[in-house]
Scaffold this active site. Structure first.
Site, PDB file in Angstrom:
ATOM      1  NE  ARG A  77       3.752 -10.895   3.151  1.00  0.00           N
ATOM      2  CZ  ARG A  77       2.629 -10.195   3.229  1.00  0.00           C
ATOM      3  NH1 ARG A  77       2.604  -8.911   2.893  1.00  0.00           N
ATOM      4  NH2 ARG A  77       1.526 -10.757   3.664  1.00  0.00           N
ATOM      5  CG  HIS A 121      -2.083 -12.489   1.139  1.00  0.00           C
ATOM      6  ND1 HIS A 121      -0.916 -11.771   1.265  1.00  0.00           N
ATOM      7  CD2 HIS A 121      -3.036 -11.580   0.827  1.00  0.00           C
ATOM      8  CE1 HIS A 121      -1.159 -10.485   1.016  1.00  0.00           C
ATOM      9  NE2 HIS A 121      -2.436 -10.342   0.744  1.00  0.00           N
ATOM     10  CD  GLU A 166      -3.552  -5.848   5.021  1.00  0.00           C
ATOM     11  OE1 GLU A 166      -4.672  -5.870   4.496  1.00  0.00           O
ATOM     12  OE2 GLU A 166      -2.673  -5.029   4.721  1.00  0.00           O
ATOM     13  CG  ASN A 288       0.830  -5.624   5.383  1.00  0.00           C
ATOM     14  OD1 ASN A 288       2.000  -5.988   5.458  1.00  0.00           O
ATOM     15  ND2 ASN A 288      -0.147  -6.437   5.017  1.00  0.00           N
ATOM     16  CE1 TYR A 290      -0.355  -0.856  -0.015  1.00  0.00           C
ATOM     17  CE2 TYR A 290      -1.050  -2.024   1.948  1.00  0.00           C
ATOM     18  CZ  TYR A 290      -0.468  -2.026   0.703  1.00  0.00           C
ATOM     19  OH  TYR A 290       0.014  -3.193   0.170  1.00  0.00           O
ATOM     20  CD  GLU A 364       0.475  -6.266   1.813  1.00  0.00           C
ATOM     21  OE1 GLU A 364      -0.329  -5.347   1.550  1.00  0.00           O
ATOM     22  OE2 GLU A 364       0.130  -7.444   1.979  1.00  0.00           O
TER      23      GLU A 364
HETATM   24  C1  FCB Z   1      -3.474  -5.115   1.304  1.00  0.00           C
HETATM   25  C2  FCB Z   1      -3.410  -6.560   0.892  1.00  0.00           C
HETATM   26  C3  FCB Z   1      -2.641  -6.792  -0.377  1.00  0.00           C
HETATM   27  C4  FCB Z   1      -2.903  -5.726  -1.427  1.00  0.00           C
HETATM   28  C5  FCB Z   1      -2.776  -4.351  -0.835  1.00  0.00           C
HETATM   29  C6  FCB Z   1      -2.995  -3.239  -1.823  1.00  0.00           C
HETATM   30  O1  FCB Z   1      -4.562  -4.912   2.146  1.00  0.00           O
HETATM   31  O2  FCB Z   1      -2.796  -7.328   1.911  1.00  0.00           O
HETATM   32  O3  FCB Z   1      -2.938  -8.086  -0.850  1.00  0.00           O
HETATM   33  O4  FCB Z   1      -4.101  -5.942  -2.042  1.00  0.00           O
HETATM   34  O5  FCB Z   1      -3.641  -4.202   0.255  1.00  0.00           O
END
Ligand code: FCB
Length: 451
Positions: A77, A121, A166, A288, A290, A364
């Site tokens: 990607r 992006h 995002e 995505n 985290y 992500e």
């Molecule tokens: C996300 C972004 C990506 C990267 C990660 C850590 O929010 O989409 O580009 O910076 O965080």
């Protein structure tokens, strides 16, 4: 590390990256400036990182594709820089820019790695940004034009497309609280930026289909949102944050509705008509993930006094604050490590949308840590893959996983100080060195591919 459980047959293993964070060559071969180039030129990247050079991906893409092939990755990607293809955001197409992505796609195909480009992006052409960027409805239509141009050129070789990445972060960090480009501080007046990105997504789906492209998805951030304390005020703050960062984006895309009438009333344009465009059917849905978000009412503080999510301070004008999550590991960025949050976010999506939820890809997931012997990254990825496997076992249809990121890169306003790569980049020489996590991920993929 014990072997990971087996993922479903055909599960796609990949890695992610984005143009502004890696390409460099910021003004080479006819590329126009982006809002992020201008943000960097204003000194807004904290460590003054050389974003005109970044990781040098524009020149070194073949080396990085070699690294992907070495991983055994099924897919990559990356993102296409809109101002590299349409330098002014409207008008003439830059043939040299389009040629670059043509070469990249060919290189990926030749090495057996499926190209999965993201069309937006975050690097809006500066000319459009200066005309209001996503606050301006016209930007959505200019985006669809550019998407049509790219699709005409690449649809014959690209099996998987991501329209936008995002939009919630662009709206919040870029337009509401001035942490990212374009550096606006509009609070709730940033909401039109959300709506116009969604419209751009819907129009882009149409432009892709018109050009014969298939495998169309989107990449939205989804965090489980939890109230900091079991009080009415914290619950209300968390619910609003959940609406603003999760459901304001996924509900329109997946159901053609808005989660909150009062917020919807603040949106510009023929919103009902736009929703029909925004809800264009997708082939898959990108998540995505985290970390979860712990949200409190204004004036509340984390138990440890730190604000949440790597120290993002929410201005007092907004009716919520982010709390740190105590008692768990934190990455170098200060993001809490909560693998179960991934399972919870996915199960939450499946519960909310049922049959309307297309198959999911994790577009992500990753973490920032220093060092070549990055055992903590391995532990993060291992934990999240196990949580992902649990969600699949519980019935969530997940078809692929793209880790963020193949190489270290420019982490937006944080510059080069946050390293998310499986591969280390020396920013003086641009030399690439695989970290322990690269070898670990290669072994994971090999074991998963084995019969
Ligand atoms: C996300 C972004 C990506 C990267 C990660 C850590 O929010 O989409 O580009 O910076 O965080």
């Amino acid at each position: 590390m014990p072997t990971l459980p087996k993922f479903p047959a055909g599960f796609l293993w990949g890695a992610s990256a984005a143009a502004f964070q890696t390409e460099g060559a910021a003004r080479a071969d006819g590329k126009g400036p982006s809002g992020w180039d201008a943000f960097a030129a204003r000194g807004r990247i904290k460590d003054g990182a050389d974003t005109d050079r970044a990781t040098g991906f524009y020149e070194r893409y073949a080396e990085d594709v070699g690294l992907l092939a070495g991983l055994g990755a099924d897919a990559f990607r990356f993102s296409i820089s809109w101002p590299r293809v349409v330098p002014d955001g409207r008008g003439p197409v830059n043939a040299a820019g389009l040629d670059f992505y043509d070469r990249l796609v060919d290189e990926l195909c030749a090495r057996g790695v499926a190209p999965a480009p993201t069309l937006y992006h975050w690097d809006t052409p500066l000319a459009l940004e200066d005309a209001g960027g996503w606050l301006n409805r016209d930007t959505a239509f200019r985006f669809a034009e550019y998407v049509g141009v790219v699709a005409e050129r690449l649809a014959d070789r690209v099996p998987m497309w991501i329209t936008i990445n995002e939009p919630a972060e662009v709206t919040l960090l870029g337009y509401a609280i001035d942490v990212h480009a374009p550096g606006k501080r509009l609070f709730f007046d940033a909401l039109p930026a959300a709506h116009h990105q969604l419209l751009a997504h819907g129009l882009a789906v149409g432009a892709l289909r018109a050009a014969g492209a298939g495998g169309i998805g989107v990449a939205l951030s989804h965090s489980q949102v939890l109230p900091a304390a079991d009080t009415e005020a914290d619950r209300a703050a968390a619910e609003l944050y959940d609406t603003l960062t999760n459901w304001m984006f996924s509900d329109p895309i997946l159901t053609g509705t808005h989660p909150d009438g009062a917020l919807a009333a603040r949106l510009p344009g023929p919103v009902a008509d736009d929703l029909a465009t925004i809800a264009a059917p997708l082939d898959w849905y990108g998540v995505n993930y985290y970390a979860p978000m712990l949200v409190g009412a204004p004036g509340t503080r984390s138990a440890n006094g730190r604000s949440g999510f790597g120290g993002v301070e929410v201005p007092a004008e907004l009716p919520f604050v982010l709390h740190d999550i105590d008692g768990v590991e934190h990455t170098a960025f200060g993001w809490p490590v909560v693998p179960d949050g991934l399972r919870n976010a996915l199960v939450g999506l499946a519960d909310r949308y049922g049959d309307r939820l297309p198959p999911i890809h994790i577009t992500e997931n990753g973490c920032s840590y220093e060092g070549l012997d990055d055992q903590r990254r391995i532990a993060y990825l291992d934990g999240h893959l196990r949580a992902l496997h649990r969600a699949i076992t519980e019935g969530v249809d997940v078809r692929g996983y793209f880790t963020w990121s193949l190489t270290d890169n420019i982490e937006w306003a944080e510059g080069t100080r946050q390293r998310f790569g499986l591969v280390h980049v020396d920013y003086d020489t641009l030399a690439r060195t695989p970290k322990a996590s690269y070898h670990w991920y290669r072994d994971v993929i090999a074991a998963q591919h084995a019969e």
